[in-house]
Design an enzyme around this catalytic site. Structure first.
Site, PDB file in Angstrom:
ATOM      1  N   GLY A  11       0.625  -1.221  -0.140  1.00  0.00           N
ATOM      2  CA  GLY A  11       0.165  -0.104   0.192  1.00  0.00           C
ATOM      3  C   GLY A  11       0.978   1.265   0.148  1.00  0.00           C
ATOM      4  O   GLY A  11       1.957   1.145   0.168  1.00  0.00           O
ATOM      5  N   ASP A  46      -3.685 -12.594   3.936  1.00  0.00           N
ATOM      6  CA  ASP A  46      -4.978 -11.967   3.303  1.00  0.00           C
ATOM      7  C   ASP A  46      -5.967 -11.687   4.367  1.00  0.00           C
ATOM      8  O   ASP A  46      -6.331 -12.774   5.040  1.00  0.00           O
ATOM      9  CB  ASP A  46      -5.234 -13.089   2.366  1.00  0.00           C
ATOM     10  CG  ASP A  46      -6.538 -12.533   1.606  1.00  0.00           C
ATOM     11  OD1 ASP A  46      -7.370 -11.651   1.939  1.00  0.00           O
ATOM     12  OD2 ASP A  46      -6.768 -13.384   0.599  1.00  0.00           O
ATOM     13  N   ASP A 112      -9.450   9.643   9.462  1.00  0.00           N
ATOM     14  CA  ASP A 112     -10.294  11.008   9.761  1.00  0.00           C
ATOM     15  C   ASP A 112     -11.883  10.476   9.487  1.00  0.00           C
ATOM     16  O   ASP A 112     -12.881  11.144   9.965  1.00  0.00           O
ATOM     17  CB  ASP A 112     -10.067  12.198   8.987  1.00  0.00           C
ATOM     18  CG  ASP A 112     -10.026  11.832   7.450  1.00  0.00           C
ATOM     19  OD1 ASP A 112      -9.833  10.735   7.109  1.00  0.00           O
ATOM     20  OD2 ASP A 112      -9.967  12.733   6.615  1.00  0.00           O
ATOM     21  N   TYR A 135     -17.017   2.281   5.567  1.00  0.00           N
ATOM     22  CA  TYR A 135     -15.566   2.414   5.660  1.00  0.00           C
ATOM     23  C   TYR A 135     -15.163   2.859   6.949  1.00  0.00           C
ATOM     24  O   TYR A 135     -14.399   2.380   8.034  1.00  0.00           O
ATOM     25  CB  TYR A 135     -15.005   3.074   4.504  1.00  0.00           C
ATOM     26  CG  TYR A 135     -13.449   3.505   4.600  1.00  0.00           C
ATOM     27  CD1 TYR A 135     -12.367   2.458   4.817  1.00  0.00           C
ATOM     28  CD2 TYR A 135     -13.195   4.879   5.348  1.00  0.00           C
ATOM     29  CE1 TYR A 135     -10.990   2.834   5.036  1.00  0.00           C
ATOM     30  CE2 TYR A 135     -11.615   5.134   5.334  1.00  0.00           C
ATOM     31  CZ  TYR A 135     -10.752   4.314   5.265  1.00  0.00           C
ATOM     32  OH  TYR A 135      -9.447   4.356   5.531  1.00  0.00           O
ATOM     33  N   LYS A 139     -13.405   1.109  10.512  1.00  0.00           N
ATOM     34  CA  LYS A 139     -12.043   1.446  10.864  1.00  0.00           C
ATOM     35  C   LYS A 139     -12.365   1.901  12.204  1.00  0.00           C
ATOM     36  O   LYS A 139     -11.454   1.601  13.193  1.00  0.00           O
ATOM     37  CB  LYS A 139     -11.805   2.624  10.297  1.00  0.00           C
ATOM     38  CG  LYS A 139     -11.383   2.543   8.533  1.00  0.00           C
ATOM     39  CD  LYS A 139      -9.919   1.861   8.421  1.00  0.00           C
ATOM     40  CE  LYS A 139      -8.779   2.141   9.101  1.00  0.00           C
ATOM     41  NZ  LYS A 139      -7.562   1.181   8.921  1.00  0.00           N
TER      42      LYS A 139
HETATM   43  N1  LIG Z   1      -5.831   6.446   1.736  1.00  0.00           N
HETATM   44  C1  LIG Z   1      -6.144   7.286   2.772  1.00  0.00           C
HETATM   45  O1  LIG Z   1      -6.669   8.573   2.105  1.00  0.00           O
HETATM   46  C2  LIG Z   1      -6.243   7.057   4.033  1.00  0.00           C
HETATM   47  C3  LIG Z   1      -6.857   8.188   4.872  1.00  0.00           C
HETATM   48  C4  LIG Z   1      -6.845   7.765   6.399  1.00  0.00           C
HETATM   49  C5  LIG Z   1      -6.214   6.630   6.862  1.00  0.00           C
HETATM   50  N2  LIG Z   1      -6.002   5.743   5.919  1.00  0.00           N
HETATM   51  C6  LIG Z   1      -5.420   4.469   6.642  1.00  0.00           C
HETATM   52  O2  LIG Z   1      -4.144   4.443   6.305  1.00  0.00           O
HETATM   53  C7  LIG Z   1      -3.823   2.667   6.366  1.00  0.00           C
HETATM   54  C8  LIG Z   1      -3.059   2.655   4.903  1.00  0.00           C
HETATM   55  O3  LIG Z   1      -3.791   3.211   3.785  1.00  0.00           O
HETATM   56  P1  LIG Z   1      -3.040   3.261   2.424  1.00  0.00           P
HETATM   57  O4  LIG Z   1      -3.479   4.747   2.092  1.00  0.00           O
HETATM   58  O5  LIG Z   1      -1.707   2.879   2.468  1.00  0.00           O
HETATM   59  O6  LIG Z   1      -4.054   2.275   1.667  1.00  0.00           O
HETATM   60  P2  LIG Z   1      -3.731   1.590   0.230  1.00  0.00           P
HETATM   61  O7  LIG Z   1      -2.677   2.165  -0.663  1.00  0.00           O
HETATM   62  O8  LIG Z   1      -5.047   1.408  -0.168  1.00  0.00           O
HETATM   63  O9  LIG Z   1      -3.213   0.019   0.871  1.00  0.00           O
HETATM   64  C9  LIG Z   1      -3.623  -0.557   1.734  1.00  0.00           C
HETATM   65  C10 LIG Z   1      -3.093  -2.122   1.418  1.00  0.00           C
HETATM   66  O10 LIG Z   1      -4.086  -2.929   1.867  1.00  0.00           O
HETATM   67  C11 LIG Z   1      -4.190  -3.984   1.312  1.00  0.00           C
HETATM   68  N3  LIG Z   1      -5.422  -4.794   1.509  1.00  0.00           N
HETATM   69  C12 LIG Z   1      -6.532  -4.176   1.256  1.00  0.00           C
HETATM   70  N4  LIG Z   1      -7.521  -5.530   1.436  1.00  0.00           N
HETATM   71  C13 LIG Z   1      -6.827  -6.598   2.104  1.00  0.00           C
HETATM   72  C14 LIG Z   1      -7.079  -7.683   2.384  1.00  0.00           C
HETATM   73  N5  LIG Z   1      -8.034  -8.239   2.597  1.00  0.00           N
HETATM   74  N6  LIG Z   1      -6.118  -8.652   2.979  1.00  0.00           N
HETATM   75  C15 LIG Z   1      -4.835  -7.882   2.954  1.00  0.00           C
HETATM   76  N7  LIG Z   1      -4.257  -6.723   2.502  1.00  0.00           N
HETATM   77  C16 LIG Z   1      -5.412  -5.987   1.951  1.00  0.00           C
HETATM   78  C17 LIG Z   1      -3.939  -3.853  -0.004  1.00  0.00           C
HETATM   79  O11 LIG Z   1      -3.424  -4.585  -0.852  1.00  0.00           O
HETATM   80  P3  LIG Z   1      -3.377  -4.699  -2.513  1.00  0.00           P
HETATM   81  O12 LIG Z   1      -2.278  -3.888  -2.991  1.00  0.00           O
HETATM   82  O13 LIG Z   1      -3.342  -6.334  -2.777  1.00  0.00           O
HETATM   83  O14 LIG Z   1      -4.720  -3.981  -3.012  1.00  0.00           O
HETATM   84  C18 LIG Z   1      -3.139  -2.664  -0.106  1.00  0.00           C
HETATM   85  O15 LIG Z   1      -1.822  -2.743  -0.396  1.00  0.00           O
HETATM   86  C19 LIG Z   1      -5.201   2.119   6.239  1.00  0.00           C
HETATM   87  O16 LIG Z   1      -5.456   1.470   7.466  1.00  0.00           O
HETATM   88  C20 LIG Z   1      -6.175   3.348   6.016  1.00  0.00           C
HETATM   89  O17 LIG Z   1      -7.325   3.173   6.521  1.00  0.00           O
HETATM   90  C21 LIG Z   1      -5.855   5.879   4.718  1.00  0.00           C
END
Ligand SMILES: NC(=O)c1ccc[n+]([C@@H]2O[C@H](COP(=O)([O-])OP(=O)(O)OC[C@H]3O[C@@H](n4cnc5c(N)ncnc54)[C@H](OP(=O)(O)O)[C@@H]3O)[C@@H](O)[C@H]2O)c1
Length: 306
Positions: A11, A46, A112, A135, A139
Site C-alpha cells: 500500500g 490476506d 479521519d 468504511y 475503521k
Molecule cells: N488512503 C487514505 O486516504 C487514508 C486516509 C486515512 C487513513 N488511511 C488508513 O491508512 C492505512 C493505509 O492506507 P493506504 O493509503 O496506504 O492504503 P492503500 O494504498 O489502499 O493500501 C492498503 C493495502 O491494504 C491491502 N489490502 C486491502 N485489502 C486487503 C485484505 N483483504 N487483506 C490484506 N491486505 C489487504 C491492499 O492490498 P493490495 O495492494 O493487494 O490491494 C493495499 O496494499 C489504512 O489503515 C487506511 O485505512 C488511509
C-alpha cells in the site's frame, strides 16, 4: 535486530514503511499476493482469511507488528460490507489479541472518516466517533477492538493519504490533467492532504524514540484545504515541473454535483497537538509535503495504468 512484521506492504503507507522502518529492525513484509511490486517473494497475509494470521505470527514471533493493510475503497465498502469489516475490524482484532497476549506493540492506522464532519474545529483524539459510512464504521470497529484488547502500541489516525506511489488523488489529478483541459473537483469537503512518506517517517520515529506510546494519536500534515484547493495546488506544482503539458481549469463542484455511493465528512481536519507535543515540533504544512512529493515524481511516470 528486532523483527518487524509489516502487513499491507504494497500500500501507499506500507511502501514507505519498508524504507523508513528498515533502520529499526528486520522487516518481514506481507501482503495479499506474497509478491512485492519488484517481484521479490514475501509472506502472504490476506485479511479475507484472518484465520491464517495466527500461524504467520507464530512462525515469525515478531517484536513489533505494523498493520498498514486495510480495505480503503470508501465507496466499494458500502457494497462489500463483510469484506470491509473483515479487513478493517476482524483482522486487526486478531492481531491485537496476539499482541496483547505476547506483550508485542501493534502499530495500526485509522482514518479521519471515523468522524461525521459536523465539527467546527480540528478533531481531537477523544472527540466522539460518528462515522457516516461503512468504511469509517469498520475503521472505528478496528480501533475499538484494538483498544479493548489492551495490546501495547499506538493507533495513528491520518487523513487524505497520497504519494508518488500507489493509487491516490494526486496521481488521478495528474492522469486527468494529461487527458483533459477542464477538471471538476469537489470544493465542499475540507481536510488535510498527508503524504505517505510523512506518515512512515513519523511511525519510524515513534518506534525508535517513543516506543511506549499508547492509544490513539492524530498524524496529519499541518493546515487544511478542500479537494478543489488540493487539486489546484497539485496541478500548479506539476505544471511548474513539466509533469503535465498544460494547466487545466479546475471547476469547483459540490458533493451533491458529484454523487458517490458513500457520504464523506464535510470537515475532517485532525488536531495533531498531542503528536506535536510528543515529537517536540509542529507537523509540516500540507503545501510543503506536496512540493516534496511532486519533486519525487519522474516526468515520464506512466499514469495510464494507475
Ligand atoms: N488512503 C487514505 O486516504 C487514508 C486516509 C486515512 C487513513 N488511511 C488508513 O491508512 C492505512 C493505509 O492506507 P493506504 O493509503 O496506504 O492504503 P492503500 O494504498 O489502499 O493500501 C492498503 C493495502 O491494504 C491491502 N489490502 C486491502 N485489502 C486487503 C485484505 N483483504 N487483506 C490484506 N491486505 C489487504 C491492499 O492490498 P493490495 O495492494 O493487494 O490491494 C493495499 O496494499 C489504512 O489503515 C487506511 O485505512 C488511509
Amino acid at each position: 535486530m528486532k523483527k518487524i512484521l509489516l502487513l499491507g506492504a504494497n500500500g501507499q503507507i506500507g511502501h514507505e514503511l519498508r524504507r523508513s522502518l528498515s533502520a529499526q529492525g528486520t522487516i518481514i513484509p506481507a501482503n495479499r499476493t506474497g509478491l512485492l511490486p519488484e517481484g521479490t517473494p514475501c509472506e502472504v497475509a490476506d485479511f479475507d482469511h484472518p484465520e491464517y494470521l495466527p500461524a504467520l505470527l507464530e512462525r515469525h514471533r515478531p517484536g513489533i507488528v505494523v498493520n498498514a493493510a486495510a480495505f480503503t475503497a470508501v465507496d466499494r465498502a458500502e457494497e462489500y460490507v463483510d469484506a470491509a469489516c473483515r479487513a478493517n475490524a476482524e483482522a486487526p482484532a486478531l492481531l491485537a489479541g496476539y499482541c496483547s497476549e505476547h506483550g508485542i506493540p501493534l502499530i495500526h492506522y485509522s482514518s479521519d472518516y471515523v468522524f461525521d464532519g459536523t465539527g467546527d474545529r480540528p478533531y481531537r483524539e477523544e472527540d466522539p466517533a460518528s462515522p457516516l459510512g461503512v468504511y469509517g464504521a469498520s475503521k472505528r470497529a478496528g480501533e475499538v477492538a484494538i483498544l479493548e484488547s489492551g495490546a501495547p502500541g499506538v493507533i495513528l489516525r491520518t487523513s487524505w493519504v497520497y504519494g508518488a506511489y500507489g493509487s491516490n488523488f494526486l496521481l488521478t489529478m495528474l492522469r486527468q490533467a494529461r487527458a483533459s483541459a477542464e477538471l471538476r473537483v469537489v470544493s465542499d469537503q475540507r481536510g488535510t492532504p498527508t503524504p505517505a512518506q510523512l506518515i512512515a517517517d513519523v511511525t519510524a520515529e515513534i518506534v525508535a524514540a517513543h516506543p511506549d506510546t499508547q492509544g490513539i494519536l492524530h498524524l496529519a500534515a499541518g493546515g487544511e484545504t478542500s479537494w478543489h484547493g488540493f487539486a489546484e495546488a497539485i496541478l500548479a506544482g506539476a505544471h511548474r515541473r513539466g509533469l503535465i503539458p498544460r494547466l487545466p481549469r479546475v471547476l469547483p463542484v459540490t458533493s451533491s454535483d458529484y454523487p458517490a455511493r458513500a457520504s464523506r465528512p464535510a470537515y475532517s481536519r485532525l488536531d495533531t497537538g498531542k503528536l506535536e507535543a510528543l515529537l517536540g515540533r509542529p507537523m509540516p504544512a500540507w503545501e510543503t509535503g506536496l512540493e516534496a512529493v511532486l519533486d519525487h515524481i519522474p516526468p515520464d511516470l506512466p499514469l495510464d495504468s494507475m
